[in-house]
Design a protein around this motif. Structure first.
Motif, short mmCIF file in Angstrom:
data_model
loop_
_atom_site.label_atom_id
_atom_site.label_comp_id
_atom_site.label_asym_id
_atom_site.label_seq_id
_atom_site.Cartn_x
_atom_site.Cartn_y
_atom_site.Cartn_z
N ILE A 68 0.66 -1.15 -0.04
CA ILE A 68 0.14 0.08 -0.04
C ILE A 68 1.02 1.24 -0.11
O ILE A 68 2.21 1.16 0.34
CB ILE A 68 -1.10 0.09 1.36
N SER A 69 0.29 2.20 -0.48
CA SER A 69 0.95 3.77 -0.61
C SER A 69 0.25 4.83 -0.53
O SER A 69 -1.04 4.64 -0.48
CB SER A 69 1.80 3.59 -2.16
N ASP A 70 1.07 5.68 0.14
CA ASP A 70 0.39 7.16 0.20
C ASP A 70 1.42 8.24 0.22
O ASP A 70 2.57 7.96 0.41
CB ASP A 70 -0.59 7.12 1.37
N ILE A 71 0.89 9.34 0.21
CA ILE A 71 1.60 10.55 0.22
C ILE A 71 1.19 11.77 1.22
O ILE A 71 0.00 11.87 1.40
CB ILE A 71 1.95 11.17 -1.19
N THR A 72 2.07 12.33 2.02
CA THR A 72 1.70 13.34 2.92
C THR A 72 2.84 14.42 2.72
O THR A 72 3.73 14.34 1.92
CB THR A 72 1.82 12.60 4.43
N TYR A 82 7.16 16.50 0.62
CA TYR A 82 6.44 15.66 0.44
C TYR A 82 7.05 14.07 0.65
O TYR A 82 8.04 13.99 0.14
CB TYR A 82 5.58 15.75 -0.74
N LEU A 83 6.29 13.41 1.29
CA LEU A 83 6.97 12.07 1.67
C LEU A 83 5.84 11.16 1.33
O LEU A 83 4.56 11.07 1.40
CB LEU A 83 7.03 11.79 3.33
N CYS A 84 6.60 10.20 0.39
CA CYS A 84 5.77 9.03 -0.15
C CYS A 84 6.30 7.47 0.52
O CYS A 84 7.63 7.73 0.54
CB CYS A 84 6.13 8.90 -1.67
#
Length: 220
Positions: A68-72, A82-84
């Motif tokens: 799973i993946s996301d960006i904050t 931005y951190l992925c």
């Protein structure tokens, strides 16, 4: 309970009520968890949307079955970074990550390449994310479909809970680490993230894993 389990691991057995009482005497308290706030996702695009293959099945019994993946975003100096991250649902390990000054496609590509170098995905590995433009662009869908033996999956529109594990990690890293500091340089932020993720993967006790670390889970 996390502190109690940690004490058990070094041979100290005590009731959770004793731990709580001693913490009060020593004026030690846990960090108060911030109220859950879903991350902002730019889903205003015409790219193809993949079906939700995960369907909130967050407990996987083998590695490399579901990533799973996301960006904050994180404030550094007077700008945003931005951190992925990419997480293996099997043991909640952060298997790939990258941060950059913009959240365009290269941010995700580099995080994904790091994950592939850490873990070789099996055929039919599901790669789940939100339906943001970074995850639905042609470059990423082609990379996943033809090069890495992965099948893409996306959350339902406006439903952050479909990717709750990734959202939970961002809440945790900010609460336990990033919100405690003010970063003036990118290097400071990189070092902080790198040290935290290493600790998170190898030492931190995860309640979802029965209070063991992702490393211990992988060994078991």
């Amino acid at each position: 309970e996390r502190i109690q389990e940690g004490l058990y691991k070094i041979g100290i057995k005590c009731d959770v009520r004793v731990v709580s009482r001693l913490m009060k005497v020593a004026k030690i308290s846990s960090k108060i968890k911030a109220r859950f706030k879903p991350s902002t996702t730019d889903s205003n695009h015409t790219n193809r949307i993949s079906p939700n293959l995960l369907e909130r099945n967050f407990y996987i019994d083998k590695p490399n079955q579901v990533w799973i993946s996301d960006i904050t975003y994180i404030f550094v100096g007077n700008t945003w970074m931005y951190l992925c991250v990419i997480i293996d649902l099997f043991n909640r390990e952060i298997i790939g990550w990258h941060f950059d000054a913009n959240m365009e496609t290269p941010l995700l590509v580099k995080a994904f390449e790091n994950a592939v170098n850490t873990r070789k995905p099996y055929k039919d590995c599901i790669f789940h994310s939100d339906r943001g433009v970074q995850y639905s662009c042609n470059k990423i869908t082609s990379l996943l479909a033809f090069n890495r033996k992965t099948t893409q999956s996306m959350s339902r529109k406006g439903n952050c809970w479909d990717n709750a594990v990734a959202e939970s990690f961002f809440k945790t890293i900010k609460n336990e680490c990033l919100n405690r500091y003010k970063f003036s340089t990118h290097q400071q932020l990189y070092q902080c993230i790198d040290e935290y993720i290493n600790w998170y993967n190898t030492i931190r006790l995860h309640s979802s894993l029965g209070y063991i670390s992702p490393l211990e889970m992988e060994v078991k």
